[in-house]
Each structure stands twice: as C-alpha cells, then as structure tokens.
Design a protein around this motif. Structure first.
Motif, mmCIF file in Angstrom:
data_model
loop_
_atom_site.group_PDB
_atom_site.id
_atom_site.type_symbol
_atom_site.label_atom_id
_atom_site.label_comp_id
_atom_site.label_asym_id
_atom_site.label_seq_id
_atom_site.Cartn_x
_atom_site.Cartn_y
_atom_site.Cartn_z
ATOM 1 N N TYR A 279 54.899 2.682 -5.270
ATOM 2 C CA TYR A 279 55.825 3.458 -6.111
ATOM 3 C C TYR A 279 57.144 3.809 -5.426
ATOM 4 N N PRO B 189 56.631 2.743 -10.868
ATOM 5 C CA PRO B 189 55.831 3.940 -11.151
ATOM 6 C C PRO B 189 55.773 4.271 -12.635
ATOM 7 N N VAL C 223 55.300 2.152 -15.094
ATOM 8 C CA VAL C 223 54.744 1.044 -15.868
ATOM 9 C C VAL C 223 54.070 1.564 -17.146
ATOM 10 N N GLY C 224 54.366 0.929 -18.244
ATOM 11 C CA GLY C 224 53.741 1.321 -19.501
ATOM 12 C C GLY C 224 54.477 2.403 -20.255
ATOM 13 N N TYR D 283 46.112 0.633 -5.005
ATOM 14 C CA TYR D 283 46.360 1.902 -5.674
ATOM 15 C C TYR D 283 45.130 2.805 -5.733
ATOM 16 N N LYS E 204 46.842 4.414 -22.857
ATOM 17 C CA LYS E 204 47.596 3.161 -22.762
ATOM 18 C C LYS E 204 48.427 3.120 -21.494
ATOM 19 N N THR E 205 48.904 4.289 -21.047
ATOM 20 C CA THR E 205 49.774 4.332 -19.865
ATOM 21 C C THR E 205 49.375 5.503 -18.983
ATOM 22 N N PHE E 206 49.626 5.339 -17.689
ATOM 23 C CA PHE E 206 49.269 6.383 -16.736
ATOM 24 C C PHE E 206 50.013 7.688 -17.026
ATOM 25 N N GLY E 207 51.235 7.553 -17.538
ATOM 26 C CA GLY E 207 52.079 8.718 -17.740
ATOM 27 C C GLY E 207 51.590 9.649 -18.832
ATOM 28 N N MET F 73 49.500 8.459 -10.397
ATOM 29 C CA MET F 73 50.202 8.625 -9.118
ATOM 30 C C MET F 73 49.257 9.015 -7.976
#
Lengths: 296, 296, 296
Positions: free
Chosen positions: A63, A91, A93-94, B206, B249-252, B275
C-alpha cells in the motif's frame, strides 16, 4: 511484371521488418511468492507473445504509494520513449478511484490507480496527457466477475494492448478533466545559508540515506568536493542526528565505517558509511516525516 | 518467371513469418540467491535463444508440493494455450519417481516430478494425455554424471525442446499407464445449512486467508453481498477462531483494521482485515490441516 | 529482370533472417527492492529492444566478491557461447580499480570490476583475452556526472552494445597488460590418505554444505557409493564438527533428518540432511575461513 515484383517486395519487407513493440515494465506490492505477477504476465503474453516484459520491483511495501512513486521516478527516465509502465500499488482497490493512463512529454506511458503513484514521474518527465482508463471497454473480456484483481484484468491487459498496438492511447478512455491525485511532500529548498529537504527513501540494500537535494543546489552555492558539511536529520520536529561529514566523490575517501556525503546516481545529496549501514547505525528511516538540513 | 517469383516469395514469407514459439514458465523451490534457476535458463537459451522464459515463482517453500500445485492452478489458466510450465519441487529427487509431461484439454503443457504437483491443474484444466518423460532419450547430452539436478538436465532441457519444436510431445516418452500421484485434500462441500472447505494458501503478501469455497456455492444458496457470515476456522479438530464478518465487494466497506469476507481473484471465499494482516492477527495458517465452516 | 529479382530476394532474406543477438545475464548485490536493476535493463533496452536480458541473481551479499565469483562459475558454463555476463559487486566503486571485459576460451564474455569476481570463471573456462574497458569511449553519453552507478552507465551500456553488435570486443579497451585481480583460496588437494578442501558456499535454500572437492578425487582414489566417510569441518583452526556419513546417490537412501554426503550438481562433495538443514543444525558457514577434511 515489374510492378507486381515491387509490390510483393514491399509487402514482404513490411511483414518482416515490423517495428519492435515497446517494452512493458511492471511494478507492484505483490511480492513474488505467489502467482499474481505471473498471472499478469500470462495475460500480456496472451495479447501478444512477442512483448518484452520486465520487472521494476514487486517488493514495494504493501500500500506504499509514496515508494511506488519514487521507484518510477528513479527508473523510468532510463528506459526508451514508448515504454509502458504498469504500477499496481492500490490501497483503494475496488473503490471508486479512477485508473489512469499517463503519457509524459518524453513519450513514456504509465498505467496506475489514481492515488498519487504518478506524482513524481509527472513532475520529472512532464504531463502530455492523462486519461481515465475506461473499464467498460478496456477490461479483459470475461473478467467482469472478479472485484479484486484489476492489476491483471484491466492494467496488464490494457498495457499489453497499448504496447502491442491493438489499442491507441487516445482510445483508452477520456482525458481526465480534473487534476490527478498527488502526494504532498517537502521539496528541496535553500533557506539563507542552509538547504532543507526530504529523505524520500533509503538505499535499502546498503543502508545509505538518500535526500531530494540536488547536487546543483550545493555546487551552485559554493560547495566543493572535500568540503565538510553539517547535516541535521529530523523525524517530524525531533532532531535524530547532527553530524559533520566530508563531501566525497568515492566511498574509499574515508576509512571503513566512517560517514560521508556523496551525490547518488540520481545526483542528489546522500549519506553513507564506507562499507557500512548508515541508516541502521543511526536509526534513520524515510518518508514524508523525515527531513534533513544541510549547512557548513 | 512468374512461377519462380511466387515460389521465392512464398519461401521468403515463410522464413520471415515463422510462428512464435510458446513461452516457458518456471516454478521451483530453489529461491534466487544462487545460480540454479539461471543455469536452467542457460540450458533453455542454448536450445533456442528466441524462447521467452518467465518465472512463476521460485519461492515455493522447500519440498512443498501442495503449494506448488496451488500456484500452478492459480496462474496457468491466464496463460495462452501452448505455454510450457516447468515445476521443480522435488522432495523425491534421485529416487525412482517418474517425471511427467502433462498436456491438458486446454492445450497447456506441464513438466514436473510425479509427486502430486499436477493434482489441481489436472482437475482444473482436464487431462488430455500424461506421458512419462524418458530420461534415456530426453536428458541433456553429457549430463549423465549429475544425480541431483534434473531440473536443469532433464526438465528445463525437455521443456525448451518442446517449446522450440525440436521434439514432439508424443516423443517425450510413453503414455502413463497408471494414474499419476495426486494429493488428497478436502474439497468444498455444502452440509445442510453450512459450507465446509479447506484453507489451501494464504495471500502471503497481505495476510489474507483464502479458501477453496467458490462464490457460486454461497450465491446460489441465498447469500448476498452485505450479508453477515459466521466463519469458524479450524486446525485439525481445534477451533482457532469464530467470527462474524460482512460479505463485501471492497475492503473499504469496513473501517481500517476490521475483518471482512470477500471473493478473491479466483472467485473463492476469502477473509481479510481492511489495511491489515488477518492471518497474523488471528494466528491462521494454511495447508491440508486447516479448514473453515461458513454459515449464517 | 532475373538478376533484379535475385538481388531483391537476397536483400529481403538478409533483412529477415538477421542473426539472433546473444543473451545478457546480470548479477549484482543490489537486491530487487529498488530500481537499480531496472535502470540497467532500461539502458540495455534503449541500446537494442531485441536483446534478451536474464537475471543470474541480485542477492549476492553486499560487497561479497567471492560469492559473486562462485555464482558465475556455477552458472555460466550452462549458457551458450557468446552470452554476455555483467557482474556488479563493487566494493571499490569510484576508486581507481579497473573495469574488465573478459573473453574466455569458450567464447563467453564477462564484464566486471577488477576485484577478483572473475577468479573462478577464468580458471574454469580459460582466459582468451582480458581488456580494460575504456570509460572515456565506452561510457553512456551524458552519464559523466554520476560517480556512483557505473553498473548502469558503463557496464550495462557496454554489455548491451557488445551483445547488439554495436561495438566489437576489441574496441572495448586495451588488452590488460598486468594480471587481473584474483582471490586466493584453498584448492582441493589430496594429502596422504585424506582430502582437504574449502567450503565455498552453502546451498542456502536447503542448507546443504558444498565443498570444492570434485567427485573424481574420491572416485579415482578408491571411494565408492555406499562407503562411509569421516568428515571434519573447520572454521580457521577450530574443529566445528566431526561426523561419519554415507556417500549416497540420493537423499532418500538415509532416513529423514539423517546426514549424508553426495555429489552436487557441480559434481563436488557436499553434505546434507535428508529433508533437513545441515548447515543450520551443525552451525556451518562458508567462505575462505571454512575448510573440510575428508577421509575413511
């Protein structure tokens, strides 16, 4: 008859002497212990088996977009115009962040998430055009189900098609109408009799400390090889080290284990121990929070 | 005259437009600190200097045929048909174990010791033919004195000759008349309201945990993005962790440091910290002894 | 008309069938975490985008010219004649040490600082000519300001031009009129009933101990597979380990975890634990200070 001959001849030469495709250079934070990088290379080879694929590094710390930016700037100027760089340190992604295709004034191409990775190379080589890569049209056919590996399904695929001449740069997507993301950092400046700058990275293999202060800033202000410099290294506002070091052309000018200043391969002020590890011995790290003041 | 012209023309085009050789992709547990991989590449280059040689990984843990199998399955489907894969993870080197050449139904080739390395790729791409590579005829001339580096003297050499068209697949050796060695592992299954599966590998860079449970098993049984899953991670019969995680769908979609489930680039259920390093934080490893149960 | 046809035909074939350039093989102690190796590859690609570039290793321990020498000797003989090796392990960078271009009797080329790196390969393949690379004429145009990255600005550039046929070997610089630097080391010898030798390197990935005692020294003096050897391993004058081990063709001849002697891929006496790490278990390292005595 004669005409026919020349036409055939022209066709033949054209077929044989076809222009060499530009190289593709890959940078990621994936490491090489698993198959992610190899999957990207497989996609590229599938687009055109003639393409030359090289690795910049796959050991960008996870990241770390700043280090990704720095490695591009350190390397890309030494590649010929036309080379297509793919950097996947992502970082976000998506998320809704854009995917960029940058053409520099020097004719180099860079494909990367819009997260600051292109900050330094854009300053260094100049922006000709930045486009937002259109996922709808540029994504690898059949890859729509995967939400997490755009490096393979969009970036490597688009780069391969660009390098292979299967897509024109102008067709990758619309010109970016807002500025791309950039990373803020302290640029090298002169303040009265001292020079301030950043410690962007360490030369990790040897433990040398690199700064962003160019040789010309010192040399144009009266400094000469053989002079002794006073260097002050800081983490945020804390002074970590103050030291006087000679400005040398070669490491061998000081005894083993002794410190020196030199200009690195990017012609920036750097610090080293002859045959030793300056950063480890002095507990110096790098990044936006680390700075240096150089004076007499 | 006209006939002569066309004959010459045809010869010329044939000479110039010669078919591109397929790529060779190397996987070993040799690391890259010494010269073993480079020796293999030298042999390949000596067979035909035009061949494109790529690395899958050379960091398979020593003797770990299961991980070798997994990396081939993760990567090979993204390479074009005709690609020749060489995998040298060979705990039985020098014993009587056979050397295999597998052609899949998709037209990919794999050369490997007969030790289970080809288990997953055979399931995934389908077996067209498996041959036992004949050391007597396929070994590099003059290499008979070395008992310990078949990767160089047989595997790389045979792969190069196959890719260069200097030997036909059918000439590598006789068709295997008994089944090749395979590794037994727990496949993903539904049991009443839960799904059981294996943790084949970690996404080491990761620290994400990958399972072999495909997205379709969940999605076809009523699960949707946004649902909360209960995951139970086990080492042999010991439950190591039970946790409720959102399917994202996304890490965020979760705050930094928080866990989530997602479908990885192979479209299998996976676990991550946004993260962060899920495997390290929760002491999860991978391999045949690690399993997962997923439910509501 | 006929003549014209043949002339055109000849030109065309010449244009199409141009000779394949030899490969370039790079070895450094730079690691691959930063952009130094990629910058070298960029320079090579800029000279000729057709050149094939391979890595020997970039993980030579920093400044370890002995290991650099060993890796060249381990690898280069497996590459075809004409291959151009570049080794940049250069503790004396920036000092007055020369830069060498060695052509061996086998027709392989080596470009390296004059610091002993070419010791073993010169013994092994034989010296045809050694030249001192002329910085004034062979350095990359415009690179004169950088004092610290000759690997990129001189070595990679000269190697690329040599491989691409843009410079003849004889034009790289004058023939060296004094002997090149070499590293002194204990060669394998017979003394009465025992054999003495050096431990040049470990097989780091597996922890096997390699010696420089060739198989023929034992086999020509009455030793046979199946014999038990007494091995004495020493660091300087201290005996670190004395052990009796069977001389095996394959690791599987002893139980897991048990020691054995074998001939490695270079056909030298070596020590291993079946499925284990001999060097770590027995605290054995390598280098000029480590030696071995082998007897009955």
């Amino acid at each position: 008859m004669k005409h026919l001959l020349f036409i055939l001849y022209a066709i033949t030469l054209f077929a044989c002497g076809k222009k060499q495709n530009p190289a593709i250079v890959l940078q990621t934070d994936f490491g090489q212990k698993d198959g992610a990088v190899a999957a990207m290379k497989g996609i590229i080879t599938g687009v055109n088996a003639q393409l030359r694929i090289h690795d910049l590094t796959h050991d960008i710390p996870a990241y770390n977009t700043w280090e990704a930016a720095y490695r591009l700037a350190q390397t890309a100027p030494y590649w010929p115009a036309g080379t297509v760089f793919v950097s996947v340190v992502d970082p976000g992604v998506g998320t809704q962040r854009k995917s960029l295709a940058l053409k520099t004034k020097t004719g180099h191409y860079f494909i990367s998430p819009d997260n600051g990775t292109l900050t330094l190379i854009a300053e260094q080589l100049g922006i000709a055009v930045v486009r937002s890569v259109d996922e709808a049209t540029q994504r690898r056919p059949g890859s729509g189900g995967s939400y997490t590996f755009l490096g393979r399904d969009l970036y490597a695929y688009a780069a391969a098609r660009l390098a292979a001449g299967k897509v024109e740069f102008v067709s990758l997507g619309p010109v970016l109408t807002i500025p791309m993301q950039t990373i803020t950092y302290q640029k090298a400046v002169r303040e009265h009799t001292v020079f301030k700058g950043n410690i962007p990275v360490l030369d990790v293999q040897y433990g040398n400390v690199w700064t962003d202060i160019p040789d010309t800033l010192l040399l144009n202000n009266g400094f000469r090889y053989g002079d002794t410099l006073t260097v002050q290294l800081k983490h945020k506002d804390s002074v970590v080290l103050v030291q006087r070091v000679p400005l040398c052309k070669t490491f061998g000018e000081v005894p083993e284990g002794k410190p020196l200043a030199y200009f690195n391969s990017l012609m920036n002020v750097s610090l080293a121990l002859n045959m030793g590890n300056y950063a480890a011995v002095n507990h110096i790290k790098s990044g936006p929070d680390w700075s240096i003041v150089v004076g007499r």
